[in-house]
Design a protein around this motif. Structure first.
Motif, PDB file in Angstrom:
ATOM      1  N   THR A 183      85.877  15.790  61.366  1.00 17.18           N
ATOM      2  CA  THR A 183      84.535  15.706  61.933  1.00 17.18           C
ATOM      3  C   THR A 183      83.470  15.565  60.850  1.00 17.18           C
ATOM      4  N   TRP A 184      82.349  14.981  61.244  1.00 19.60           N
ATOM      5  CA  TRP A 184      81.229  14.719  60.343  1.00 19.60           C
ATOM      6  C   TRP A 184      80.716  16.003  59.702  1.00 19.60           C
ATOM      7  N   GLY A 185      80.747  17.103  60.426  1.00 17.87           N
ATOM      8  CA  GLY A 185      80.247  18.358  59.893  1.00 17.87           C
ATOM      9  C   GLY A 185      81.142  18.989  58.845  1.00 17.87           C
ATOM     10  N   ASP A 186      82.372  18.487  58.685  1.00 21.52           N
ATOM     11  CA  ASP A 186      83.320  19.073  57.730  1.00 21.52           C
ATOM     12  C   ASP A 186      83.398  18.329  56.408  1.00 21.52           C
ATOM     13  N   THR A 243      72.299  37.227  55.720  1.00 21.62           N
ATOM     14  CA  THR A 243      72.842  36.350  56.770  1.00 21.62           C
ATOM     15  C   THR A 243      73.959  35.441  56.270  1.00 21.62           C
ATOM     16  N   GLY A 244      74.102  35.278  54.949  1.00 20.37           N
ATOM     17  CA  GLY A 244      75.222  34.521  54.410  1.00 20.37           C
ATOM     18  C   GLY A 244      75.023  33.016  54.396  1.00 20.37           C
ATOM     19  N   ASP A 245      76.112  32.313  54.125  1.00 21.73           N
ATOM     20  CA  ASP A 245      76.103  30.850  53.982  1.00 21.73           C
ATOM     21  C   ASP A 245      76.056  30.186  55.359  1.00 21.73           C
ATOM     22  N   GLN A 246      74.961  29.460  55.628  1.00 23.65           N
ATOM     23  CA  GLN A 246      74.835  28.691  56.866  1.00 23.65           C
ATOM     24  C   GLN A 246      74.489  27.236  56.559  1.00 23.65           C
ATOM     25  N   VAL A 247      74.944  26.763  55.407  1.00 26.56           N
ATOM     26  CA  VAL A 247      74.600  25.413  54.956  1.00 26.56           C
ATOM     27  C   VAL A 247      75.744  24.454  55.235  1.00 26.56           C
ATOM     28  N   ASN A 248      75.415  23.295  55.752  1.00 24.02           N
ATOM     29  CA  ASN A 248      76.352  22.177  55.837  1.00 24.02           C
ATOM     30  C   ASN A 248      75.891  21.092  54.878  1.00 24.02           C
TER      31      ASN A 248
END
Length: 503
Positions: A183-186, A243-248
Motif C-alpha cells: 500500500t501507498w502508506g507503507d 504521543t509517539g511516532d505518527q509520521v508517514n
C-alpha cells in the motif's frame, strides 16, 4: 418434641444422600478430557465469543515425525499470515541455497588508468545483499566504513582523477522492486523498503524533526544519511508530549520527492525511519562524496543502473572491467536469524527473490513466487490455498492456510538446513519478537520457537515445540478480523500455546 426433630432430621439426611449419591451425575463433570479435547474446547469457546463473532481462527498442529494431524481447526482456510510469512521465504532460501550461501558485492572499474587518471568508471555491482552496509553484524562494515574502504582502495590504485562517473549497479533484480499489492502508506517507510539488486544500510534513512508548540509545524532538522538530491516536503505537525511516532513518509522507488506527513510528540528532537528510494544511487553518491574528501575528482555525476540505462551510458561500448574489491555478506544462516528474530521485511523479500534469479526462473516478485511453489512441489508439499503476494507478509492480499504453514515446517525438518532454520526462529519468552510471550508458563518458555505476525486485524504464530511426550511438533495459529474490544489476540493465542505444549 425432641424425638420428632430427630426423626425429621434423619429423613432429611436420607433424602439428601439419595439425591447426591444415587442421582445420575452430569456427563461433563465425570469426563476426563484429552489435551486435544481441551484445546478444542478452548477453540470452541473462542469462536463462539464476541471476540470472534465476525472473525476467523485457524489452527494446525502436526507431528514432524509422522502423518499425525494432532489438532486441526479451519486448517484448510486461507487466512492472512502477517509476518509468519517470513518463515516460508526464509525456509525456501535456506533449502534452495544452503545455509553457507553468501551474497557478494563487487567494486570494479571499467577503462584504463593512465598517469593517475582513470579514463572510465567506477561500478558498485550488487547481488541483492540485504545486509550490505548494515550495522547489525560484527566484523562487517557499516555503510560509512564500507565507503571508506572503497575510497582507500581506489586511492591506493594511484587514481587522482576519474574521467567518468560512479555507477550503482542494481541489475541483479528486476527494476520493479516492490510487490504489486503493497500500500501507498507503507512503501516510503523503513519497513516498506523495496528489495533492490544493490541495497545499502538496509535502505534506511532517519528524518529528524524539531517539535514546536501543540499543532504547530515541526521543522525538518536533517536526514541521516544526508540526501541532498531529494526534494523534501514537510507537513509534519506537533502533537502532545508522549504521543509517539505518527509520521508517514510517502515516496516510491526512483522518485526524487519525499513527502512527510503526520505528527511528532512535543519535546526534544524526534526521529523517524524512511526508506531510500534508490539505494544504488545513494551508494554511488556517497562513494563519490568520500572520494572528493580524499582529493579524488570525478568528472560526471553519480548514476544508478536504471538512470544509466535510460541514458544509454553504462554499456555504451566494450571496456576493460577490473575487479578491485569483493565483499561477502554474512552467511544465509546468520541473515535468516536476523530476519526472523527482528522481523525485517527487506531480508524476507530478498530471500524470496534470490533463488528464482539463481535458478533462471526470473527476477520479479511474481517470478519468485512461482519459483517458490515449484521448489516445494519437488518436496511433495501441497500448497493449495497459498495466495502469496510477497515474502514478508506486509501485503494485505496475502493468504495462507495453517496446513500450508505446517506442511512447509514439517518438510523443513527433513532438510539438512533444518538446524539453521530452527535456530533462526525466536524462542518464546526469551528472544526476538516473542521474548515477552508465555512468561506465565514454564512449559512454554524456552520450549516453543515461534515467529510472530501482527498487522491490523491479524495476529499469528508459527513454529515448533516439544510435546509432553517428547515428540517434536510444528504448529500454526492465525487470528483474522477479531474484535479487540472483547479481548487481546496475543493473550488468546498465548492461552492456546500453553495448552498446546501439554499434548
Amino acid at each position: 418434641m425432641a424425638i420428632d426433630n430427630y426423626i425429621n432430621m434423619k429423613l432429611l439426611l436420607i433424602t439428601l444422600f439419595r439425591i447426591f449419591v444415587f442421582q445420575p451425575q452430569s456427563t461433563d463433570s465425570l469426563k476426563v478430557y484429552t489435551p486435544q479435547a481441551v484445546i478444542q474446547r478452548k477453540i470452541d469457546s473462542l469462536v463462539n465469543s464476541p471476540f470472534l463473532e465476525n472473525g476467523f481462527l485457524g489452527v494446525s498442529i502436526k507431528s514432524v515425525n509422522s502423518d499425525k494431524n494432532v489438532v486441526e481447526f479451519n486448517a484448510k482456510k486461507s487466512l492472512h499470515p502477517a509476518s509468519t510469512m517470513k518463515l516460508i521465504s526464509s525456509a525456501t532460501a535456506l533449502m534452495a541455497l544452503g545455509e553457507d550461501y553468501k551474497y557478494s558485492t563487487i567494486l570494479e572499474y571499467s577503462g584504463l588508468i593512465k598517469d593517475s587518471v582513470l579514463i572510465g568508471n567506477i561500478i558498485i555491482k550488487g547481488s541483492g545483499d540485504p545486509s550490505l552496509g548494515s550495522w547489525r553484524f560484527k566484523n562487517q562494515p557499516d555503510y560509512k566504513q564500507l565507503t571508506d574502504r572503497w575510497a582507500k582502495i581506489i586511492k591506493d590504485l594511484g587514481i587522482k582523477e576519474i574521467r567518468g562517473r560512479i555507477f550503482g549497479d542494481s541489475s541483479f533484480f528486476d527494476e520493479n522492486v516492490l510487490p504489486d499489492s503493497w500500500t501507498w502508506g507503507d512503501v516510503g517507510n523503513y519497513y516498506g523498503a523495496g528489495s533492490y539488486g544493490l541495497n545499502m544500510n538496509e535502505n534506511l534513512y532517519w528524518v529528524t524533526f524539531k517539535p514546536a508548540n501543540y499543532m504547530e509545524s515541526a521543522p525538518l532538522v536533517k536526514t541521516s544519511p544526508d540526501l541532498p538530491y531529494y526534494q523534501k516536503i514537510n507537513r509534519v505537525l506537533t502533537d502532545k508530549a508522549g504521543t509517539g511516532d505518527q509520521v508517514n513518509i510517502y515516496s516510491t522507488p526512483y522518485q526524487d520527492v519525499l513527502i512527510m506527513q503526520g505528527f511528532v510528540p512535543k519535546g526534544n528532537d524526534f526521529s523517524v525511519k524512511g526508506s531510500i528510494p534508490d539505494p544504488a544511487l545513494f551508494s554511488a553518491y556517497f562513494l563519490q562524496k568520500k572520494l572528493l574528501e580524499n582529493g579524488i575528482s570525478v568528472l560526471e555525476t553519480p548514476l544508478s543502473y536504471l538512470e544509466a540505462n535510460k541514458k544509454n551510458i553504462y554499456y555504451q561500448k566494450p571496456l576493460q572491467i577490473v575487479q578491485i574489491d569483493t565483499l561477502n555478506s554474512p552467511s544465509l544462516r546468520d541473515l535468516a536469524r536476523e530476519c526472523n528474530f527482528q522481523s525485517i521485511n527487506l531480508y524476507a523479500e530478498t530471500f524470496l527473490r534470490t533463488p528464482s534469479v539463481l535458478m533462471n526462473l526470473g527476477s520479479s516478485t511474481e517470478d519468485a513466487i512461482k519459483g517458490l511453489k515449484q521448489i516445494w512441489q519437488t518436496k511433495n508439499v501441497k500448497l493449495e490455498g497459498l495466495k502469496m503476494k510477497d515474502g514478508s507478509g506486509l501485503s494485505p492480499s496475502n493468504g495462507i492456510t495453517p496446513n500450508n504453514m505446517t506442511d512447509v515446517l514439517k518438510a523443513m525438518y527433513l532438510e539438512k538446513t533444518f538446524g539453521a532454520f530452527y535456530e533462526s526462529i525466536p524462542i518464546v519468552g526469551v528472544s526476538g519478537t516473542v521474548s515477552n510471550l508465555g512468561k506465565k508458563s514454564k512449559a512454554v518458555v524456552g520450549n516453543v520457537r515461534a515467529k510472530s505476525g501482527s498487522i491490523d486485524g491479524v495476529r499469528a504464530y508459527a513454529g515448533y515445540f516439544t510435546a509432553r511426550n517428547g515428540e517434536m511438533m510444528c504448529f500454526s495459529m492465525i487470528l483474522n478480523k477479531y474484535n479487540s474490544d472483547f479481548g487481546s489476540a496475543t493473550r488468546e493465542l498465548e492461552k492456546l500455546m500453553i495448552l498446546m505444549v501439554e499434548l
